[in-house]
Design an enzyme around this catalytic site. Sequence first.
Site, PDB file in Angstrom:
ATOM      1  N   TYR A 125      -8.001   7.463  -9.612  1.00  0.00           N
ATOM      2  CA  TYR A 125      -7.110   7.163 -10.740  1.00  0.00           C
ATOM      3  C   TYR A 125      -7.923   7.046 -12.027  1.00  0.00           C
ATOM      4  CZ  TYR A 125      -3.326   4.745 -13.274  1.00  0.00           C
ATOM      5  OH  TYR A 125      -2.342   4.389 -14.186  1.00  0.00           O
ATOM      6  N   SER A 166       2.225  -4.829  -6.411  1.00  0.00           N
ATOM      7  CA  SER A 166       1.429  -5.724  -7.272  1.00  0.00           C
ATOM      8  C   SER A 166       2.178  -6.121  -8.533  1.00  0.00           C
ATOM      9  CB  SER A 166       0.059  -5.134  -7.626  1.00  0.00           C
ATOM     10  OG  SER A 166      -0.024  -3.786  -7.381  1.00  0.00           O
ATOM     11  N   SER A 180       4.592  -0.376  -6.181  1.00  0.00           N
ATOM     12  CA  SER A 180       4.302  -1.446  -7.148  1.00  0.00           C
ATOM     13  C   SER A 180       4.517  -2.839  -6.608  1.00  0.00           C
ATOM     14  CB  SER A 180       5.147  -1.283  -8.421  1.00  0.00           C
ATOM     15  OG  SER A 180       4.738  -0.170  -9.101  1.00  0.00           O
ATOM     16  N   GLY A 190       0.804  -1.223   0.000  1.00  0.00           N
ATOM     17  CA  GLY A 190       0.000   0.000   0.000  1.00  0.00           C
ATOM     18  C   GLY A 190       0.835   1.269   0.000  1.00  0.00           C
ATOM     19  N   GLU A 221      -3.208  -7.371 -14.863  1.00  0.00           N
ATOM     20  CA  GLU A 221      -3.723  -6.374 -13.922  1.00  0.00           C
ATOM     21  C   GLU A 221      -4.958  -5.662 -14.486  1.00  0.00           C
ATOM     22  OE1 GLU A 221      -0.978  -4.785 -11.428  1.00  0.00           O
ATOM     23  OE2 GLU A 221      -2.310  -3.260 -10.615  1.00  0.00           O
ATOM     24  N   ASP A 223       4.799   0.330 -14.339  1.00  0.00           N
ATOM     25  CA  ASP A 223       5.229  -0.504 -13.210  1.00  0.00           C
ATOM     26  C   ASP A 223       5.747  -1.856 -13.691  1.00  0.00           C
ATOM     27  OD1 ASP A 223       4.142   1.639 -11.933  1.00  0.00           O
ATOM     28  OD2 ASP A 223       2.374   0.595 -11.198  1.00  0.00           O
ATOM     29  N   GLY A 226       2.532   2.339  -2.748  1.00  0.00           N
ATOM     30  CA  GLY A 226       2.674   2.886  -4.105  1.00  0.00           C
ATOM     31  C   GLY A 226       4.032   2.575  -4.704  1.00  0.00           C
TER      32      GLY A 226
END
Length: 401
Positions: free
Chosen positions: A232, A139, A137, A133, A171, A183, A135
Amino acid sequence: MSTSETLPTPEPSLRERLVGLDPMAAEHPEAIRVVRSPARVNLIGEHTDYNGGLVLPAAIDLEIQVALIPTDDDRVELTLASTGERGVIDLRDVGPRRGTWLDYVAGTAWALREAGVPISGFRGILESSIPSGAGLSSSAALELAMAWALTRGEGPPLDPMRLALTAQRAENEYVGVMCGLMDQFAVTLGQAGKALMLDCRSLEWHPVPIPPELEIVVCHSGSPRRLEASAYNARRDECHRAVTALAARERGVASLRDVDLPMLERHEAELDEVAYARAMHVVTENARVVAVESALRDGDFLALGSLFAASHASLRDRFEVSSPALDALVEIAVETPGVVAARLTGAGFGGCTVNLVERGRADELRTKVDRDYGRRTGLTPSVFVVDAADGAGPVLFDTPA
Ligand code: GLA
């Protein structure tokens, strides 16, 4: 009591932990593979990737590692080292998304299959030094770690750009987050000591050395990013609105990358105020990416400072993705001796700032942030001094258990 008895027991390696968890890994330790996948920080070029623009991210040495043993049973069994939580995916049918971290595993499996890549199951254990969380990346790092794990630790037989695009597809289309390519690109193609300049319209890219006199310091604001997904997507729509209005009046405008400042200014009256401000950020940010690359090559630290400051101000005032916490972190940083440049990094709405600091002076920033930030915001910051790192791949230095 002898000295050896007083020494703390060393942490078992991830490989040893897999041996402890899995009978097959214990029996065949030589079959264990370890893969790693880094986080990323963006030096500059924010909210430009999905507008066909320029970005300048770097993979960094906060990372996910997975120790795994490949299997032939079309199942993924993955344990999180931090909590012991275990997730299972049936690769014959990954099913719909669940709203948990397992979606990145299932989504990557789905996207690799769609790209024609043969995948196989594994049992593994995952450890991460990437704050979640934040930011940075985590994920994309998980997607690329899974791409390597699902291909027996050997890596998908895809050109690296194709692999990054496949992870982005996981994603966008499986997890349902409409991110751009930055990312997954940085996590796949990262190079130690370098940032990467990517042109998101042509997909051409090249490495940009980070001057050895500079260190990268990431400051996490510790603030939640709850509104991130909807805000976003709203920004993407607003940019699209600007493109639609400009394309109706100018030839050859397919994205904001095809718009320059004089063109945008000519049409100010025909765009709504919000779309105009968003477009103004993107158009000027693309120019700042080019200027930051030159400043890095020339060692022009003064220019770096003003370009980062202009980017932050534009993200705050025109793109409206900063927060009081991120503004405070940047304000504290720019008053600190040794700090060359500071701005928010990533999507915004919380998360981190990126700072370029004279080598050896990161502690001054850490001390200042620790002292002033909590007092100003009531939040708890975390400060990471990071190096630009290689993209995802096997851990080659790992020794047998
Ligand atoms: C997030 C997205 C990226 C990019 C940045 C903003 O990190 O995943 O694709 O759009 O925000 O620059």
